[in-house]
Design a protein around this motif. Structure first.
Motif, PDB file in Angstrom:
ATOM      1  N   ALA A 112       0.838  -1.196   0.000  1.00  0.00           N
ATOM      2  CA  ALA A 112       0.000   0.000   0.000  1.00  0.00           C
ATOM      3  C   ALA A 112       0.872   1.244   0.000  1.00  0.00           C
ATOM      4  O   ALA A 112       2.034   1.197   0.403  1.00  0.00           O
ATOM      5  N   ALA A 113       0.294   2.355  -0.420  1.00  0.00           N
ATOM      6  CA  ALA A 113       1.035   3.608  -0.456  1.00  0.00           C
ATOM      7  C   ALA A 113       1.251   4.169   0.942  1.00  0.00           C
ATOM      8  O   ALA A 113       2.319   4.680   1.257  1.00  0.00           O
ATOM      9  N   THR A 114       0.222   4.069   1.796  1.00  0.00           N
ATOM     10  CA  THR A 114       0.334   4.606   3.151  1.00  0.00           C
ATOM     11  C   THR A 114      -0.299   3.649   4.158  1.00  0.00           C
ATOM     12  O   THR A 114      -1.139   2.835   3.799  1.00  0.00           O
ATOM     13  N   TYR A 115       0.124   3.799   5.404  1.00  0.00           N
ATOM     14  CA  TYR A 115      -0.498   3.038   6.477  1.00  0.00           C
ATOM     15  C   TYR A 115      -0.525   3.887   7.736  1.00  0.00           C
ATOM     16  O   TYR A 115       0.234   4.843   7.882  1.00  0.00           O
ATOM     17  N   THR A 116      -1.438   3.530   8.644  1.00  0.00           N
ATOM     18  CA  THR A 116      -1.590   4.236   9.909  1.00  0.00           C
ATOM     19  C   THR A 116      -1.721   3.184  11.009  1.00  0.00           C
ATOM     20  O   THR A 116      -2.430   2.206  10.843  1.00  0.00           O
TER      21      THR A 116
END
Length: 148
Positions: free
Chosen positions: A139-143
């Motif tokens: 994925a491009a981003t994660y939190t």
């Protein structure tokens, strides 16, 4: 989101958020990614469809260091995904991913994650030796956040 006529298909006769009936002669607001219909912009704003918006620390990329525990669930919905992890102290950790392009999820009963790390654009969950489980999310981003 786009505005278009309601499509007369059996699964698209009600608003995705409030359930209000949609008339094929009326216009609806459509989620471009999944083609979910909404009766109003208010329903669009209230419904989040697994969009992960929790506020976390101000770091540009949350740390995956020290994450261990049992994977309780993995959910993917289009280009977003969520992994729920429970640590040994019973605290649940949520890792939300956006702009997901690939998920490898091979679950195993009682599989324990011993390490979570980043490789290129993927987050890799490493399980105990001899555990036939595998989990990797590109994925491009994660939190990362704790559930209270």
């Amino acid at each position: 989101m786009t505005t278009d006529r309601v499509e007369p298909t059996p699964e698209e006769t009600h608003c995705e958020y409030c359930g209000a009936p949609l008339d094929p002669r009326e216009r609806a607001i459509w989620d471009d990614g999944q083609r979910w219909p909404y009766c109003s912009s208010a329903c669009v704003e209230r419904d989040q469809h697994f969009r992960f918006t929790a506020q976390v620390a101000s770091r540009p990329e949350p740390s995956l260091d020290g994450l261990t525990g049992l994977v309780i669930g993995v959910k993917r919905d289009g280009d977003v995904a969520v992994v729920l992890l429970e640590r040994s102290d019973d605290v649940q950790i949520v890792i939300g991913f956006e702009k997901v392009t690939h998920v490898i999820s091979l679950p195993a009963a009682h599989a324990r994650v011993v390490r979570v790390w980043r490789r290129d654009r993927s987050v890799v969950f490493e399980f105990e030796p001899r555990t036939p489980a595998r989990l990797e999310v590109r994925a491009a981003t994660y939190t990362v956040t704790e559930l209270s």
